[in-house]
Design a protein around this motif. Structure first.
Motif, short mmCIF file in Angstrom:
data_model
loop_
_atom_site.label_atom_id
_atom_site.label_comp_id
_atom_site.label_asym_id
_atom_site.label_seq_id
_atom_site.Cartn_x
_atom_site.Cartn_y
_atom_site.Cartn_z
N ARG A 124 -1.40 2.00 -17.53
CA ARG A 124 -1.56 2.18 -16.10
C ARG A 124 -0.54 3.20 -15.61
NH1 ARG A 124 -3.54 -1.00 -12.01
NH2 ARG A 124 -4.04 -2.64 -13.52
N ILE A 125 -1.02 4.26 -14.98
CA ILE A 125 -0.12 5.21 -14.32
C ILE A 125 -0.19 4.90 -12.84
CG2 ILE A 125 0.38 7.64 -13.87
CD1 ILE A 125 -1.11 8.28 -16.48
N SER A 126 0.94 4.54 -12.30
CA SER A 126 0.97 4.06 -10.92
C SER A 126 1.48 5.17 -10.01
CB SER A 126 1.88 2.83 -10.85
OG SER A 126 1.67 2.14 -9.66
N HIS A 127 0.56 5.89 -9.37
CA HIS A 127 0.98 6.92 -8.42
C HIS A 127 1.50 6.29 -7.14
CE1 HIS A 127 -0.64 10.00 -11.02
NE2 HIS A 127 -1.79 9.34 -11.08
N SER A 128 0.87 5.20 -6.77
CA SER A 128 1.32 4.44 -5.60
C SER A 128 0.63 3.09 -5.68
CB SER A 128 0.93 5.16 -4.30
OG SER A 128 -0.41 4.91 -3.96
N ALA A 129 0.98 2.22 -4.73
CA ALA A 129 0.35 0.89 -4.75
C ALA A 129 -1.15 0.98 -4.60
CB ALA A 129 0.95 0.01 -3.65
N THR A 130 -1.64 2.05 -3.97
CA THR A 130 -3.08 2.19 -3.72
C THR A 130 -3.74 3.26 -4.58
OG1 THR A 130 -2.15 3.08 -1.64
CG2 THR A 130 -3.68 1.27 -1.45
N HIS A 131 -3.01 3.87 -5.48
CA HIS A 131 -3.58 4.91 -6.35
C HIS A 131 -3.04 4.75 -7.76
CE1 HIS A 131 -4.11 9.45 -7.42
NE2 HIS A 131 -4.99 8.69 -8.01
N ASN A 132 -3.89 4.29 -8.66
CA ASN A 132 -3.52 4.12 -10.07
C ASN A 132 -4.53 4.84 -10.95
OD1 ASN A 132 -2.24 0.65 -10.31
ND2 ASN A 132 -1.56 2.37 -9.04
N LEU A 190 0.84 -1.20 0.00
CA LEU A 190 0.00 0.00 0.00
C LEU A 190 0.87 1.24 0.00
CD1 LEU A 190 -1.86 0.76 3.34
CD2 LEU A 190 0.34 -0.35 3.14
N SER A 191 0.32 2.32 -0.51
CA SER A 191 1.02 3.59 -0.78
C SER A 191 2.40 3.31 -1.39
CB SER A 191 1.05 4.51 0.44
OG SER A 191 1.72 3.99 1.53
N ILE A 192 3.48 3.66 -0.73
CA ILE A 192 4.79 3.51 -1.39
C ILE A 192 5.33 2.09 -1.36
CG2 ILE A 192 5.47 5.91 -0.98
CD1 ILE A 192 7.11 4.86 1.40
N ASN A 226 15.21 0.44 -3.16
CA ASN A 226 14.28 0.71 -4.26
C ASN A 226 13.67 2.10 -4.11
OD1 ASN A 226 14.73 -1.77 -5.38
ND2 ASN A 226 12.83 -2.70 -4.62
N LEU A 227 13.27 2.44 -2.91
CA LEU A 227 12.71 3.78 -2.68
C LEU A 227 13.77 4.85 -2.89
CD1 LEU A 227 10.42 3.40 0.48
CD2 LEU A 227 9.77 3.29 -1.92
N MET A 228 14.97 4.62 -2.34
CA MET A 228 16.05 5.60 -2.49
C MET A 228 16.30 5.95 -3.94
SD MET A 228 19.09 4.48 0.02
CE MET A 228 20.35 5.69 -0.44
N GLN A 229 16.13 4.93 -4.81
CA GLN A 229 16.34 5.17 -6.24
C GLN A 229 15.12 5.80 -6.89
OE1 GLN A 229 17.64 1.23 -7.13
NE2 GLN A 229 19.40 1.57 -5.79
N GLY A 230 14.16 6.20 -6.05
CA GLY A 230 13.07 7.02 -6.57
C GLY A 230 11.83 6.26 -6.97
N ASP A 231 11.78 4.95 -6.72
CA ASP A 231 10.60 4.20 -7.12
C ASP A 231 9.54 4.20 -6.02
OD1 ASP A 231 8.65 2.58 -8.03
OD2 ASP A 231 9.86 0.78 -8.19
N PHE A 232 8.69 5.21 -6.07
CA PHE A 232 7.60 5.31 -5.11
C PHE A 232 6.26 4.88 -5.73
CE2 PHE A 232 10.80 8.31 -3.63
CZ PHE A 232 10.89 7.96 -2.29
N THR A 233 6.34 4.20 -6.86
CA THR A 233 5.12 3.91 -7.61
C THR A 233 4.35 2.73 -7.05
OG1 THR A 233 6.23 2.38 -9.08
CG2 THR A 233 6.21 4.70 -9.73
N GLY A 234 4.96 1.96 -6.19
CA GLY A 234 4.25 0.82 -5.61
C GLY A 234 3.89 -0.25 -6.61
N LYS A 235 4.62 -0.32 -7.72
CA LYS A 235 4.28 -1.30 -8.77
C LYS A 235 4.52 -2.73 -8.28
CE LYS A 235 4.73 1.24 -13.06
NZ LYS A 235 5.73 1.63 -14.07
N LEU A 236 3.56 -3.58 -8.61
CA LEU A 236 3.63 -5.01 -8.27
C LEU A 236 4.96 -5.64 -8.66
CD1 LEU A 236 2.07 -7.61 -7.44
CD2 LEU A 236 1.22 -7.72 -9.77
N THR A 289 4.12 1.93 6.28
CA THR A 289 3.25 1.01 5.53
C THR A 289 3.32 -0.42 6.08
OG1 THR A 289 4.90 0.29 3.91
CG2 THR A 289 3.74 2.35 3.44
N ILE A 290 3.98 -0.58 7.22
CA ILE A 290 4.19 -1.92 7.81
C ILE A 290 3.59 -1.91 9.20
CG2 ILE A 290 5.98 -3.47 8.71
CD1 ILE A 290 7.72 -2.59 6.32
#
Lengths: 335, 335, 335, 335, 335, 335
Positions: free
Chosen positions: B237-245, B94-96, C323-333, C308-309
């Motif tokens: 799909r534009i993925s703003h976060s795990a809970t917002h696409n 969820l989220s980030i 992963n976050l440090m490298q800027g991936d905040f998209t929460g992609k599966l 988120t935990i």
């Protein structure tokens, strides 16, 4: 201060974890009802509240009564009647998926009350306020008649009467229309919650399409027709999604038009009973504060807070609502 | 209308309440699979759907079959084979925090099917549509061969064939490459879901880096190479976060390029199967509406709604999807 | 690298599903504590971590110890003392409703430790880092004394010492003030977390109201007064709601002022321990990377992920934080 | 072999963990009904089973239908009618505390069926067996009439008819008595389940107080009066406590009196539907085995096994029941 | 009839599903206390019951009070004091594994009451019965003093006083022994629950080792020493296993020795509060029936039934207990 | 004392509340394995225990390792290998319904170990005891070879070796028979658990049909053939039902035949791992007490207690087992 509320209490069954009803292998159970929700919230605000209803004489009626008592509501005037406990199934939506309710409330013990089930002189002996909603007279002729009796007594005793003139056409199944029944009830009431559509449909107050603030125009006409009505109140809801709403409230007191700020709630935990929480907050405010503006603000903050509390009723304290009133919407951890 | 779908069904195990797998003391269980998800959604839309797969002859295979039947999918052609039920563990982010899947699907009963496990003439006797995905031919040579047989029969019977040309390289472990297997399968298909990367990798259709709408350029080349392919479809799909696409879809039918609006879903309840829900919605739309635009819209609305429903499959009704199509994203309570 | 942490561990009890405490018929149970949370997170990052505390010799103390061990923390120096296991009840808020904590931690086994309960020479034999927080010296004189002994040993052994100079006035109940106790402890520390208010209240470093960056001014004065302090660190939190925060961090190393970007977390699953996760991330970063900026970034990303935990401690891996440090905040599966 | 069953399906709501209804904050939900339970069990035994009923056209009716389909029961003749889904609340007792049921089943969609809701010629086209119970004709005149039609068709087609002549006086509320309605229904039936009290109350067969085996005496008189009745069956239950029962069965086929051994079940998990499981087992046995004794044994073993399975219906396989028939009551782990 | 009870209420936390405490990731929460349990049970029997205690002024104290109110107990004399809510952790055993309790009750708000916290003249104004237990005077000198005051008032008003002379030596930590405190309290009581060991330890009544019925001998001596004591009561428990007990009760009224049959409970759901349920049943019986034998029988049946109800308190109705009294231990389903 | 155990650890998934697998919408998750269960129980008895196994390098392998560590088992020699984590699904039976296991364990990381995955010299450096079971050599040739290496090292170092010569024929799938592999392993072992059937099938020790105590006769022959074997042990189980068993144990030490009493467990909570709990108890007893009889008693009491604890492993303390050894099977509440 003591308030008396009158209306049906139902068992609410809802699938957990945003499941659809078809997915549910269990249902979360809680009790609620438009007017009882008002009583519960006021009890949590420290107001003495007595709820008047009828239950079936079985484990479900007993449970519902225990729930009211747990929440601090006086239950000594509740009666047991034939019939069942009304139910409703709530499927809680989120984001773009709407919540859905399946009602299963016919033939309830409450709808089967007799004209003399309740002794209103006794019940209202030491009451300061009486609250009813438009659901009760919709359920059966006897419900409408009992409510009329209550209002007559309240009027005689100069008890302040508030009414949530709530209108759901599919509830009216016993042969009378709301237009036949409600006017006489409203004529004994002092504060009503109604929007312009209600006022048009129920009381024939035509909406003035051109006027910028048609609410005030309609409200004025209501007051002309029903001089007992001192205040007309309404809430507005902007629904961005099932989990993100903005709410606000407005009030006409015969002279002044008051409004609140909009409050944004995101995410919403449980939207059911948001209106009842507003009513309870408004009543508390009117009982407590000087000036209707503060009461209106308290009402809308109480309603907003309810959206973050599960179940039908607001169980927040005065302190929690006042924190919001003072502008603290940051949700910062309290230790 | 009757659709036949073909593919593996797995047991999905996911920790409740956004726990990480290491925190789980229990797992929520449901069954799903790319093609079965399409069948389930179509069954909920009222389309007759038969899913073809193989299960192990144990309590898990039995449960998976019961699940399909519960969802309205015909199971009479399902066979029992040696092997296990494939599994996957889903850690919902969820989220980030991203969701994560741990697959455990090798040596499944489905991957162990024999060339003659399924009698495709019998299965496709009264079918109007056949749907497959790129996962099936990746699982074993026998799976690829059985699919080829099915497509040959479908082609002969002029059954419309849709294909989700889905490509996960780590699935291909039996010695063949997707480039060796997929072209022959696509050559018997009439609608494919593929993005430009798929088209480049799988079919050697070079992306035109300069072109504004390279999707159409690629699609045109696919149609040249595989004349049976009438429509090429893709989702974004534009993925703003795990809970917002935000999601949208586009379609090339050989002449016209169609697009949908973007739909924002926030929060997302369960993102798995969002693509399958789109496919089912698109198929329903193509079966039902005049004009591909409406079908595409129905597909993307179905997909959006799926994001708010737990489990792999969309179990919404046509009415619920059409409400969204008509622009009602407000999530307002339905009584 | 090996770190030793020292402090109380409590049982945390929280109602599920955003219930208020009055609604709870069950409580979710997990163990946590400011310093132990740092140890757990570092253990998940692969750092050898030993936590020093005392538990009651009953099933709850045993459970807490098992929890630490499960998370990879060395427990061999933990002792059993008279007293209870401290508790806290956490009511998790959402959107405009704030989370609330009811503490119930007095008379804990940890607060009842004796001056010689811990053999610090033995405990710190092979340690590279020692971490403490301002909670420990607040609990009892013996806690303060034991901590002072530990710092003396660490100082002698040139073990790097970090301190979360955390200040909650209502904890100090044994007759000493933080102003009497903390300076001597800080004087043996090398990195402190403190904001300007802490620095003013605890160490008499007056805030320079006019200065643009008063944090640096205050930090410089701390370093003058306590030359052992090499780095002063602080985090900032913008609280949009209980479920939507933005966080960032800053550091003064005596020469340079470093800052991170702001990270937005929406929704938040569990905000408790977000600060401890930052500390652990910062320590890991300082142990691992060249340059404090990267360490600070790792710290703030670790803290964001913690939100988120569920539970008090961050159990994410280095990979997940990077992963976050490298800027991936998209929460992609991730499959 | 194909069986058709006819009757109401209800939603069963029961508090978990042996709570009393007043203690419940959630209810476990499953669907069940006397005749549907028979169909489900037979479907699990591999018999083709079609259940005939009516549901409300809402999420609850849909869920009930999905449940039947999941269990392998054919649902294609089920119709949607006005009314609600009947409910019952089950409080599961244990040891000396009895289980209690609160029924809430009036005005159900099933009780609102019309005389022509079901096309019995079509429904019974390929049926070999028809099963009904005494609950159905108790619910409404239309239910009784529809059942009579079904029996007329079955009789004409020489379909074997079994009847659980179940009698609960408080169900009969539409103005007819069971004595007026049941005889004509029984006269078209071939196997009935009835005890001596039923036979006396319903059919005026006086119990012979002196006779050692009055069951046989009563059964003989039933056969004289209703020559179509080939077999009369009854079960006996010795209730040591809510969690410890012994059960057995007996059968009179016009010539022979057969009995089973007593089976002791301790503890019982779910006693509801134990009788329906017996009926299904008996029917399976009569369809499958030579000799009524084996069928009776299978029936009582199926019933015993049901007591260890939660929900209204027996979902055990033939293999599991046959293991008991062969005397293995040891409950030894099967790997 | 109105009863007043006086004593501490604790939060009980127990792992679900027979887990050991070390296995628990959640705890089921309910409130209970020896004397409050008596009040709750009597409220369910229809007796007016008011419980006197003190709670901390936080969400836990509020929850405990709501629980009492839900159960029908009057809470208007409850006060808020400094301190915490006492807790206990219950690990429920089964068969050969014993249940275990970890107490965590020191420094409770109740133990911190002041001598004048309660206005006993007001509280006992319309009371007919007062009940106390040996736990209360063990908690603090102020508790003992307040109880003594209550007994003095009760004595003056000729309110009947019952006492569960319960003795747990490790509770007495404030410097007084039970031998110093209890005699004066018993001297104002009219019915005591005590076994021979209690009578020996607490009041120096030596057990007559040779006598067949030493209970009567001891009871006689108690009455000599404390003439106000009219009845001495005791229960006996034969513990076959944690889930199988037999219980019985006996009573000496100064002239007659009465005994009940033994009741076997197998399985037991929740053994906690079995003694309190007996006391409540006995009190109800003495208030209601003619003859102590029937009261004693009602008491032991109430206690037996409690063993099948989860939580500390018996919430069964008079009807449910009377069913057992009439010998129906069969647990047969009630529809 | 330090023990080293060697074997596979699996994820166990079981439906809650005695559901059948087909009914499960969630599975309770715990980790277990024959030899790891022994290590866990010994760790809870205070013995240093190190478990040797291989896990997949994913969240499930990490979780399994965390579980072992939580239980006090040393995990530093555990390795990560390709493959999956073995699973098994447990359907827990009750009374006449048997528990059933569906295994899904092929291609596990453990079965994929290489001959040199483990450095047995290092692992066994300070060990006093080594324990293995017949499952390990059944899984793969490499497992058998690694075990043989371990035994060679143990033999050289004079480490005491116990073996649960457990035999499940369907596990042996890699081309070798147990008769080819086991003798060489047993020849390096000092204590074996085996019944007469095992001894006949595996080692060709013919059962003496006439002898009253054929166990001793068979055991003597084993010792002749395998002189290293000092003790042969067996347990017996009388299965009255899935929830009621009686267990006992016997031992031949070359000179004496020892037996325990039978212990009855009713109800059983979790029967899985009952044998492993016996082995751990026996090992603890042999390490601790003088005389094998006491060790055997401790073993059987430990096993009995395990039946009341959920999960695969016994987590009871020495104190809890010794309470049973001293004859306290009454399950009386411990405060």
């Amino acid at each position: 201060m003591k308030i008396v509320t009158f209306g049906e209490v139902m068992l609410r069954l809802s699938p957990p974890n945003y499941q659809k009803i078809e997915q549910a292998t269990q249902f979360e159970a809680i009790y609620g009802g438009c007017e009882a929700n008002v009583a519960i919230s006021l009890a949590h605000f420290g107001v003495q509240a007595s709820h008047i209803t009828a239950f079936p004489d079985n484990a479900l009626g007993k449970s519902a009564m225990q729930y009211l008592r747990q929440q601090g509501v006086e239950t000594k005037f509740i009666r047991f009647e034939n019939g069942r406990l009304g139910l409703y199934f709530l499927e809680t939506g989120l984001s773009i998926r709407a919540s859905q309710i399946v009602y299963d409330r016919y033939d309830s013990a409450f709808s089967n009350i007799k004209p003399n089930t309740f002794d209103w002189d006794e019940i209202l002996k030491d009451a300061d306020w009486f609250h009813w909603s438009g659901i009760t007279p919709a359920l059966s002729l006897e419900c409408a008649q009992s409510l009329q009796k209550a209002l007559n007594v309240a009027h005689k005793k100069k008890i302040f009467v508030s009414a949530d003139v709530y209108f759901r056409s599919n509830l009216w199944r016993y042969g009378k229309t709301p237009q036949e029944i409600l006017p006489s009830l409203v004529s004994k009431s002092n504060l009503i919650l109604a929007n312009e559509n209600n006022m048009e449909e129920l009381f024939g107050i035509e909406k003035n399409k051109k006027d910028a603030n048609t609410f005030v125009e309609s409200a004025k006409k209501i007051q002309e027709k029903y001089p007992s009505v001192q205040k007309i109140v309404d809430t507005e809801r902007i629904s961005h999604s099932a989990t993100h709403n903005e709410i606000s409230a407005k009030l006409w007191d015969g002279k002044n038009f008051l409004e609140t700020n909009r409050i944004s709630i995101n995410p919403i935990l449980d939207r059911i009973g948001g209106g009842d929480a507003f009513v309870a907050g408004l009543i508390y405010g009117l009982m407590t504060y000087k000036g209707d503006q503060k009461a209106l603000n308290f009402g809308i903050c109480a309603s907003a807070l309810k959206h973050t509390i599960s179940g039908d009723a607001n169980i927040a304290t005065v302190q929690e609502v006042e924190n919001l009133m003072q502008g603290d919407f940051t949700g910062k951890l309290k230790r």
